[in-house]
Design a protein around this motif. Structure first.
Motif, PDB file in Angstrom:
ATOM      1  N   ARG A 167      50.837  33.256  45.076  1.00 34.49           N
ATOM      2  CA  ARG A 167      49.670  33.003  44.886  1.00 34.49           C
ATOM      3  C   ARG A 167      48.734  34.216  44.926  1.00 34.49           C
ATOM      4  NH1 ARG A 167      50.982  28.591  48.391  1.00 34.49           N
ATOM      5  NH2 ARG A 167      50.949  29.647  50.399  1.00 34.49           N
ATOM      6  N   LEU A 168      49.421  35.307  45.033  1.00 36.08           N
ATOM      7  CA  LEU A 168      48.742  36.657  44.588  1.00 36.08           C
ATOM      8  C   LEU A 168      49.077  37.004  43.058  1.00 36.08           C
ATOM      9  CD1 LEU A 168      48.766  38.849  47.694  1.00 36.08           C
ATOM     10  CD2 LEU A 168      46.855  38.174  46.524  1.00 36.08           C
ATOM     11  N   ASN A 169      49.985  36.130  42.531  1.00 37.92           N
ATOM     12  CA  ASN A 169      50.551  36.511  41.396  1.00 37.92           C
ATOM     13  C   ASN A 169      51.512  37.565  41.077  1.00 37.92           C
ATOM     14  OD1 ASN A 169      49.118  34.311  39.725  1.00 37.92           O
ATOM     15  ND2 ASN A 169      47.380  35.567  40.268  1.00 37.92           N
ATOM     16  N   ASP A 170      51.947  37.896  42.493  1.00 35.63           N
ATOM     17  CA  ASP A 170      52.926  39.070  42.500  1.00 35.63           C
ATOM     18  C   ASP A 170      54.313  38.505  42.430  1.00 35.63           C
ATOM     19  OD1 ASP A 170      54.574  41.148  43.021  1.00 35.63           O
ATOM     20  OD2 ASP A 170      53.309  41.950  44.785  1.00 35.63           O
ATOM     21  N   GLU A 171      54.815  37.834  41.603  1.00 41.97           N
ATOM     22  CA  GLU A 171      56.068  37.024  41.354  1.00 41.97           C
ATOM     23  C   GLU A 171      57.468  37.877  41.883  1.00 41.97           C
ATOM     24  OE1 GLU A 171      55.471  34.417  41.302  1.00 41.97           O
ATOM     25  OE2 GLU A 171      53.675  33.909  40.262  1.00 41.97           O
TER      26      GLU A 171
END
Length: 722
Positions: A167-171
């Motif tokens: 959800r932090l776009n830190d895949e």
């Protein structure tokens, strides 16, 4: 008899999850005998008030639960009651009170209450996750993970950590913790958890543009649901089918040839590109059948149909699907990433249709959403929390190690006492044994002394030979090191490369101390020349060829006043034939593969000539074009006529040239070569990165592929952007 009937009534009503009215609940409470039964009925009364929006009454009942739990001194029930109070405070929007209640309660617990502390920290993390404060959520998830690790039960918390990172776009970090979840699920033979983790890993790799990995993980999840769990209608399969469809569309758009790496069966198709679109539609249709009753799922289905129609040339049909996806994205404001993707596609469609106002509207929305997603402060805070977790984890390991060492020392002391007692008992036996042994030793000593004299003479001879070998070895190493210094002085410095080609990078990784690969740059008139070459062999033989070739090239361009790449290579052919032996068999040992370019700053034209080594041109749309050289051998071939290619360079174009060291390197799971097809795909991935990161990205890819295997050959790749 009356008491037995009341007990039966209490138990039957407690099992039920629904009650007709509050009076029934109070009746059960009044007739409850044990504290546990009373506590259970208070919980159902609390739920009744919550379901009927009597939140203040629900909170009062929760506090009664806590009081009853404290009387019974049952720690599990006390923890449960505190969690219910915190939940009720949240419903009343008294969130700060809720947080203080849980944090104060955690501080009152002792280390023996590990399970309670773990679940309370997890509750705090989930509360911040609901508030979309994901960095704060991770802080508490990592605290919970510390205790779950001591309990040996990490699966649930690892899933929470991975989801928060996503959800932090830190895949990348999401994948890191999901991989740990996969490892544990495999170890525990937890098929359902493994299937879920494979789905997530497929999504994370899709976001990271690792489409081959995304496909493989997603297919693993599909196999489990359809064959092991035998649940072909599972809602989780929606994500499976959507991911697979996205992979096929990606390869259709960006690298059609590379689909054979992902799915070799496509080699049997006459029309591979049509096959990719047909397969993508097959999986989108399957996703639609599962997800058509859920708006969020339909958002992705409509997006998939829109993407598919766009590449089939059905622009109006594509517009219709993307607009439906866009409307659903407005309903789900929590996923900005989804609306950003749809806005970008609608911008492209309206630009293609020439509807400028609509194109501008969606482009501005796309840019605004893209900027919103970029938040470095959150990422730095997450890193700090992870560091704290790792430190606490190491501290716990150290304490466990000290406790373990104490047990070992106590056991060792007890063992030493037992040994001492046994030694005293056996001392007499040892004394007699020693006497007999001395007699035997005396006899053998005479024999050993004689043998020792011979051994000493042999040792002196061996030492002398060792000194001679070491001396020769050191001389050889000094010679090779000196050769390296000579080679480095002849090679252009990295500073010179950057001064002549500011927008360039160089990935140079020799196999040995000296290299058989070389690079070369030079500026003359209105042209900048640059080249990458591979001499036959590596190490010292290859290094000698690099020195000869570089000297000849410099002499040709400086002394012979030759300005075109084809003429330079033709003159190099003549000079090598003069320098090297005339024996054809010997000449074949001194090969040289080379790619040479000259960029004309006045006309923006790139001149290229090559022998076996091609160049790759990638435009700003990330489309790769390969220009091949001639199949001629320097110093050997007759009728040596080199082709000169003239290429118009556009702003945003990049040119790459490589020796065969990278594609020939063996590695991966099966120890196979990297091959040129995979190299071309890698260069396209590298080209979208900032210039200063490209060398590091190539080195990471090479190291990951090579693994523990030996490097086969020298590696040299040069990239130049315009």
């Amino acid at each position: 008899m009356k008491l037995i009937l009341l007990l039966i009534l209490s138990i039957s009503l407690s099992i039920s999850a629904q009650f007709s009215n509050l009076d029934s609940l109070k009746l059960v409470l009044e007739t409850s005998v044990t504290d546990s039964a009373k506590l259970r009925n208070l919980y159902w009364i609390n739920r009744y008030h919550r379901q009927n929006d009597s939140l203040d009454e629900a909170l009062k009942v929760a506090y009664k639960m806590l009081s009853l739990s404290k009387v019974s001194k049952d720690q599990k029930n006390i923890t449960w009651s505190n969690r219910i109070i915190a939940y009720n405070l949240n419903l009343l929007d008294r969130r700060e009170e809720s947080l203080k209640l849980i944090t104060d309660y955690i501080a009152s617990l002792k280390i023996k209450d590990t399970a309670d502390i773990a679940i309370l920290y997890q509750d705090l993390g989930r509360e911040f996750d609901r508030r979309e404060n994901y960095s704060e959520a991770l802080k508490y998830f990592f605290e919970a993970a510390k205790f779950y690790e001591l309990m040996g039960n990490q699966m649930g918390i690892l899933k929470d950590i991975s989801s928060a990172y996503s959800r932090l776009n830190d895949e990348a970090n999401a994948s890191k913790y999901n991989q740990k979840l996969i490892e544990i699920a495999n170890k525990n033979n937890d098929t359902l958890a493994l299937a879920s983790a494979y789905i997530n890993e497929g999504y994370y790799n899709l976001m990271l543009i690792n489409h081959e990995a995304s496909y493989n993980y997603t297919k693993k999840a599909q196999h489990i649901y359809e064959n092991e769990l035998k649940n072909p209608n599972s809602n989780s399969l929606f994500a499976v089918y959507s991911n697979i469809a996205d992979v096929y569309i990606y390869y259709y758009k960006n690298a059609p040839d590379s689909i054979l790496i992902v799915n070799p069966s496509f080699s049997q198709l006459k029309d591979i590109k049509q096959g990719m679109l047909d397969t993508a539609k097959y999986y989108i249709d399957k996703a639609y059948e599962i997800g058509k009753y859920h708006n969020r799922n339909l958002l992705y289905v409509y997006y998939g149909y829109g993407d598919l129609y766009y590449y089939q040339g059905k622009i109006k049909a594509s517009e219709k699907e993307f607009l439906k996806s866009y409307e659903l994205s407005l309903e789900n404001t929590g996923r900005i990433f989804d609306r950003k993707k749809v806005s970008e596609q609608l911008y492209k469609i309206y630009k293609k249709l020439g509807e400028r106002e609509k194109a501008l509207k969606f482009y501005e929305e796309f840019v605004a959403l893209r900027d919103t997603l970029f938040n470095q402060d959150k990422q730095r805070e997450v890193g700090k929390q992870e560091a704290k977790f790792e430190f606490a984890k190491e501290k716990a390991v150290e304490e466990a190690e000290r406790a373990k060492q104490k047990v070992i020392n106590d056991a060792k002391l007890a063992q030493e006492k037992a040994v001492a007692k046994e030694q005293e008992k056996n001392q007499r036996i040892v004394t007699y044994s020693i006497a007999l042994g001395l007699i035997i030793i005396s006899i053998f000593t005479l024999l050993i002394l004689k043998r020792l004299k011979v051994a000493r003479a042999q040792q002196v001879l061996i030492e002398n030979q060792k000194i001679t070998i070491e001396k020769n070895r050191n001389q050889m190493l000094e010679s090779i090191e000196y050769s390296k210094n000579i080679q480095q002085r002849i090679f252009p410095t990295f500073q010179k490369v950057k001064s002549l080609l500011p927008n360039s990078f160089l990935y140079f990784r020799p196999k040995d101390v000296v290299s058989g690969d070389f690079y070369w740059v030079h500026h003359k008139g209105n042209k900048t020349y640059f080249s990458v070459a591979d001499c036959t062999g590596h190490g010292v033989p290859g290094a000698f060829m690099t020195l000869i070739s570089l000297n000849l090239i410099n002499a040709i361009i400086l002394e012979d006043d030759i300005n075109t790449t084809s003429e330079i290579l033709e003159r190099l052919h003549v000079r090598l034939k003069e320098r090297l032996t005339s024996s054809e068999e010997e000449q074949m040992k001194h090969g040289l593969d080379i790619a040479m370019c000259a960029y004309n700053h006045n006309t923006n034209e790139l001149e290229y000539s090559g022998l076996h080594n091609p160049i790759y041109i990638i435009n700003k749309e990330n489309v790769l074009k390969e220009v091949k050289g001639d199949n001629l051998f320097l110093g050997i071939s007759s009728n040596f006529k080199v082709t000169k290619h003239i290429i118009d360079i556009q702003p945003g174009d990049s040119v790459y040239m490589s020796t065969d060291g990278f594609p020939d390197q063996k590695g991966g799971e099966k120890g196979k070569k990297y091959y040129y097809s995979r190299l071309r795909n890698t260069l396209r991935i590298v080209d979208i990165k900032p210039l200063e990161e490209r060398e590091k990205a190539l080195d990471q890819k090479f190291s990951d592929w090579k693994g523990e295997l030996e490097q086969i050959d020298d590696v040299c790749i040069m990239g130049v952007s315009f």
